[in-house]
Design an enzyme around this catalytic site. Structure first.
Site, PDB file in Angstrom:
ATOM      1  N   GLY A  87     -53.818 -10.460  -0.065  1.00 42.67           N
ATOM      2  CA  GLY A  87     -53.150 -11.072   1.078  1.00 42.67           C
ATOM      3  C   GLY A  87     -54.161 -11.624   2.044  1.00 42.67           C
ATOM      4  O   GLY A  87     -53.851 -12.458   2.887  1.00 42.67           O
ATOM      5  N   HIS A 103     -27.851  14.473  -6.838  1.00 39.36           N
ATOM      6  CA  HIS A 103     -27.703  15.611  -7.741  1.00 39.36           C
ATOM      7  C   HIS A 103     -28.469  15.369  -9.031  1.00 39.36           C
ATOM      8  O   HIS A 103     -29.253  16.201  -9.497  1.00 39.36           O
ATOM      9  CB  HIS A 103     -26.211  15.843  -8.031  1.00 39.36           C
ATOM     10  CG  HIS A 103     -25.959  16.973  -8.990  1.00 39.36           C
ATOM     11  ND1 HIS A 103     -25.851  16.771 -10.346  1.00 39.36           N
ATOM     12  CD2 HIS A 103     -25.828  18.308  -8.786  1.00 39.36           C
ATOM     13  CE1 HIS A 103     -25.642  17.934 -10.946  1.00 39.36           C
ATOM     14  NE2 HIS A 103     -25.623  18.891 -10.016  1.00 39.36           N
ATOM     15  N   SER A 120     -37.252  32.003   3.347  1.00 37.86           N
ATOM     16  CA  SER A 120     -37.609  30.889   2.481  1.00 37.86           C
ATOM     17  C   SER A 120     -36.992  29.642   3.106  1.00 37.86           C
ATOM     18  O   SER A 120     -35.779  29.589   3.328  1.00 37.86           O
ATOM     19  CB  SER A 120     -37.055  31.137   1.082  1.00 37.86           C
ATOM     20  OG  SER A 120     -37.323  30.025   0.270  1.00 37.86           O
TER      21      SER A 120
END
Ligand code: ADP
Ligand code: MG
Ligand code: MG
Length: 892
Positions: free
Chosen positions: A109, A472, A781
């Site tokens: 670029g 999921h 946790s």
């Protein structure tokens, strides 16, 4: 006074420290090479700081720069004994320079390099006379006009290329090298006409005008749209600026003893310790990469392996090649890394034009790091720091044979790495059946749900049309180590008709397709794969990483097979064993449904009694695989409706299997319907309302622990984890259930095991009240998937619709479900860690969200002093390496 110009070469090295921030990468390394005595054409660098100044001054140069640049030119003139703009036909000829951009990091670029600057209608004659090579002089001039017109004057380069092609055609030539001095002269005349036509002015003849035009173009390119886009995509700050390098030209186009080339000090694809590169005789600049002529090999070995005819550099120019090889070794020792090099040979003399750390594949990165440590070039710790943990992903899964043909149908998100081929199947039951018959299956779904687990497990790969990187399908596939492409929006799936349309083509059930979960590509047919190599360099680097690591690494795993894989990858325990997945097989789901459909506690208990031995069996096999290591088991978490059928056609059979009327089933399903199930009746809320569920699970855990303990002599260490706790009282109630059950089992069996009861911290309230919760909980946790959802108020199942835009607009630097939102969610983690430790100094802290496998998030975990991270089995090695790097960083 601030200085802007730094000289290099000819014994004057002003930027001796090789400061990339100031000089840019190219300038710093030119300076570095010159200062260790390598042959670098002399030049100077205008520092990156001038770039900012240039914009401050309204895209003008400050007065003092002119004097500094004049000094820089004088330096080059002295060293080369040539004069810029010199048109005398005797002596050493005119000084020509290249003008090269160079930011701190190499950046496409930016402005392309301009070569041969300093040529005009007079100096070209001088160059011809003094070099004794008229053809070379006019070749250089036509190159210069073409490049300058393109990159500085921004004229249509197509017109120039076309003129060149026509000139060659007129002469019946194929190659530039066939053109004579007169041919080039004629082309230069044509180019002059073109410049006037396109630019409205003649080509600049004043060499100083040429120079300042090029310097301005380099600074101008810093704010060009394509440079801005690249910076945005690669997180490069806009205020870094670029440097400009002005350097004496050396010529690879002066006949058969001249050449130009590019090389790597080691093979960037395999990492093998062998020189690797290409060169071209009688060529200049980018000819090698431009593909105008086919480049020749650098080494004899490479040429012979490729059965190529044209001599290698080693054979054609043995003396210069020997010098070059010595330079390679020197550069590797100096920079202590594999180098990517550009060089030119002018009439038998070698010149170095660039060196930088070479880009490499993951495989090469690993091999080079391990080899260099073994060669004592770097330390083992440096080797550990050099390999990008995310790149290991490529190495841990089968990958597509890079040489194989790919018939790409569409592209989705690279949701879970690895490659797989198999027949397309649109239904999880069918997937399971056909896999049992020994077929390789790719499960293709609009999106997946927990009901698809068995199909996903049976499949070799998973493809969905909807859903993001943390859908999921993506999360489960990563956990299982299955390649997955999610969110391939171009797929029009008609599961009922067993067909999917994409890009005007049809995939029917049974058609072969291939997924590349590392790129997101979906291909027609079967593409051969290559298996990963886990011993060797990989194993060595892991051993070194483990030596420096402080945090432990555990795995999120819920089947004995996943636990086994995790152990093989070096997991030091299970950080998250999700129990809901254990309830989905044919037999068990019926009992789960009976439990859900029961009208009272007695009915629920009767169903739970049937589940107990199954659940115990699950834990027995997991404890057996994980002997000697801690296992964190999360009690039931998802809302109950996930266990009930959704499709109308399934109701009758489910009702019959569960022994209830279809009306009862429908009514109960209706009752369980929730508007926002992720914030509904789930997590410990299930345990609070139906304690008998958690009681059964606790009993299964303790009975299994005792059984494995007496069988193996090594008692497992269960850590029982209560999900979605918001208040201390919830945890207290649940701990009572667990403790009571433990006492009962221990009494019945006249034996006991040690265990802990702790909680997930996945709600902001829990994080804030961690001090209180730690009075009860023995470990925390961090469930950062839910904690991210609840802190940001963003549903991860719906986020894909806007998150990309959010990341594009810089609202979040990265997808917060992939890489922890350290500022927000991270602060909650930190607060909870501090408050928890204050109450219970030895409280064990870990993270079990998807972030546990993400290197940036792991660095954060180290900084707040977590005890362990837990990741899906295939990410365990990544987490080990990332944790080691985090520890190195923390040590400073
Ligand atoms: P890039 O960053 O695109 O590699 P460079 O500035 O390295 O651009 O220039 C590209 C090529 O131009 C170099 O590889 C080299 O072959 C040629 N080049 C640059 N400067 C000189 C020079 N002073 N003498 C001869 N060739 C040069
Ligand atoms: Mg270069
Ligand atoms: Mg959760």
């Amino acid at each position: 006074m601030t200085r802007y110009v730094y000289r290099f070469g000819g014994g004057a090295n002003d930027g001796a420290a090789g400061d990339k921030t100031l000089l840019g990468g190219k300038g710093a390394n030119l300076d570095g090479m010159a200062s260790i005595g390598l042959p670098v054409p002399p030049g100077f660098t205008i520092a990156t700081t001038m770039c900012a100044r240039y914009y401050e001054e309204g895209e003008k140069f400050p007065e003092e720069l002119f004097a500094e640049v004049a000094n820089g030119i004088a330096h080059i003139e002295t060293v080369t004994d040539k004069k810029f703009g010199d048109a005398t036909p005797t002596g050493n000829g005119p000084l020509l320079v290249s003008v090269r951009s160079g930011a701190r990091v190499s950046m496409p670029g930016m402005m392309d390099t301009v070569l041969n600057l300093g040529l005009n209608d007079q100096t070209v004659e001088a160059l011809a006379a003094t070099s004794g090579d008229e053809r070379f002089a006019w070749d250089s001039y036509r190159r210069f006009i073409q490049m300058y017109s393109d990159v500085v004057l921004c004229l249509d380069h197509g017109a120039f290329e076309e003129a060149l092609e026509i000139a060659k055609e007129d002469r019946g030539f194929h190659l530039d090298t066939e053109m004579t001095a007169n041919d080039w002269k004629a082309l230069v005349a044509k180019y002059h006409e073109l410049v006037v036509e396109e630019w409205g002015k003649p080509f600049p003849q004043d060499v100083h005008d040429q120079l300042w035009g090029a310097v301005g173009a380099v600074f101008g390119s810093w704010q060009a749209e394509r440079a801005k886009v690249y910076r945005r995509l690669n997180n490069i700050p806009g205020d870094w600026g670029t440097a400009v390098n002005v350097q004496a030209m050396v010529f690879g186009n002066m006949g058969d003893t001249s050449a130009t080339g590019v090389a790597f000090t080691r093979d960037p694809a395999t990492g093998e310790n062998a020189y690797y590169g290409e060169f071209l005789i009688n060529a200049q600049g980018e000819d090698v990469v431009a593909g105008i002529r086919t480049p020749q090999y650098l080494t004899k070995d490479a040429r012979e392996t490729a059965h190529a005819k044209p001599l290698s550099m080693e054979e054609a120019m043995p003396v210069v090649y020997g010098e070059l090889a010595a330079v390679f070794d020197l550069l590797e020792r100096h920079y202590r890394d594999m180098q990517d090099i550009e060089f030119t040979v002018e009439r038998g003399k070698l010149w170095m034009l660039q060196t930088r750390t070479g880009k490499r594949t993951a495989k090469a990165a690993l091999k080079i790091a391990v080899d260099m440590a073994n060669e004592d070039l770097i330390t083992q710790e440096e080797a550990v720091a050099r390999v990008d943990p995310s790149a290991l992903d490529q190495l841990l899964h089968p990958t597509l044979d890079p040489d194989a043909h790919r018939d790409v149908l569409t592209k989705g998100l690279p949701a879970s790495p690895g490659a797989a081929s198999g027949i397309a199947v649109f239904d999880s039951d069918v997937a399971e059946k056909r896999a049992e018959m020994g077929e390789s299956v790719i499960l293709v779904r609009v999106e997946t749900s927990p009901e698809d687990i068995h199909g996903m497990h049976a499949a070799k790969g998973i493809l969905t049309a909807r859903g993001g990187m943390t859908s999921h399908a993506a999360v489960v596939a990563r956990g299982m180590g299955r390649p997955c492409v999610s969110g391939a929006g171009a797929l029009a799936i008609d599961a009922a008709a067993k067909v999917c349309r994409v890009a005007g083509r049809e995939i029917r059930e049974g058609d072969l397709i291939t997924l590349d979960g590392s790129t997101g590509e979906v291909m027609a047919g079967s593409v051969p794969t290559v298996q990963p190599e886990l011993a060797g360099d990989f194993g060595t680097l892991m051993v070194w990483a483990d030596k420096v690591r402080r945090m432990r690494v555990r795995a999120n795993a819920e089947t004995p097979h996943d636990c086994q894989v995790a152990r093989e990858f070096g997991a030091e325990g299970v950080g998250l064993c999700r129990t809901e997945h254990m309830f989905f097989d044919d037999k068990r789901i019926t009992w789960v449904r009976q439990m859900i459909l029961a009208e009272n506690e007695a009915g629920r208990r009767a169903a739970l009694d049937k589940l107990l031995p199954e659940q115990r069996g699950d834990f027995v096999s997991i404890f057996e695989v994980m002997t000697g290591l801690p296992v964190t088991i999360r009690l039931l978490d998802p809302p109950l409706h996930e266990f009930l059928p959704h499709a109308e056609e399934d109701f009758a059979s489910v009702a019959e299997a569960a022994g209830v009327g279809i009306e009862t089933l429908k009514r109960r399903a209706n009752e369980l319907h929730e508007f926002n199930p992720m914030l509904g009746h789930r997590g410990c809320r299930l345990g609070v309302t139906y304690p008998e569920i958690y009681e059964m699970q606790a009993r299964a855990i303790f009975e299994a622990a005792l059984e494995v303990g007496s069988k193996t002599g090594a008692a497992p260490f269960p850590e029982i984890m209560i999900p979605l706790v918001a208040t201390k009282r919830e945890l207290e109630l649940m701990k009572e259930v667990v403790d009571r059950t433990a006492q009962a089992v221990f009494k019945e069996q006249n034996a006991s095991v040690e265990y802990h009861v702790g909680t997930m911290i996945e709600l902001p309230r829990a994080a804030l009240k961690a001090g209180e919760i730690a009075e009860v909980g023995e470990f925390f946790s961090f469930g950062t998937n839910d904690l991210t959802q609840t802190t940001l108020g963003v549903s991860r199942d719906d986020a894909s619709r806007f998150l990309t835009t959010y990341v594009d607009k810089g609202i979040y630097a990265r997808d917060p479900f992939v890489s922890l939102d350290i500022e927000g969610v991270g602060e909650l983690v930190q607060i909870a860690a501090e408050r928890g430790r204050k109450t219970r100094p030895n409280i064990k802290l870990g993270i079990c969200g998807e972030h546990g496998g993400d290197p940036a998030s792991i660095t954060f975990c180290e900084s707040v002093g977590l005890d362990y991270v837990s990741a899906s089995p295939y990410r365990v090695p990544i987490a080990r390496l990332a944790a080691a790097q985090a520890a190195l960083k923390a040590r400073g």
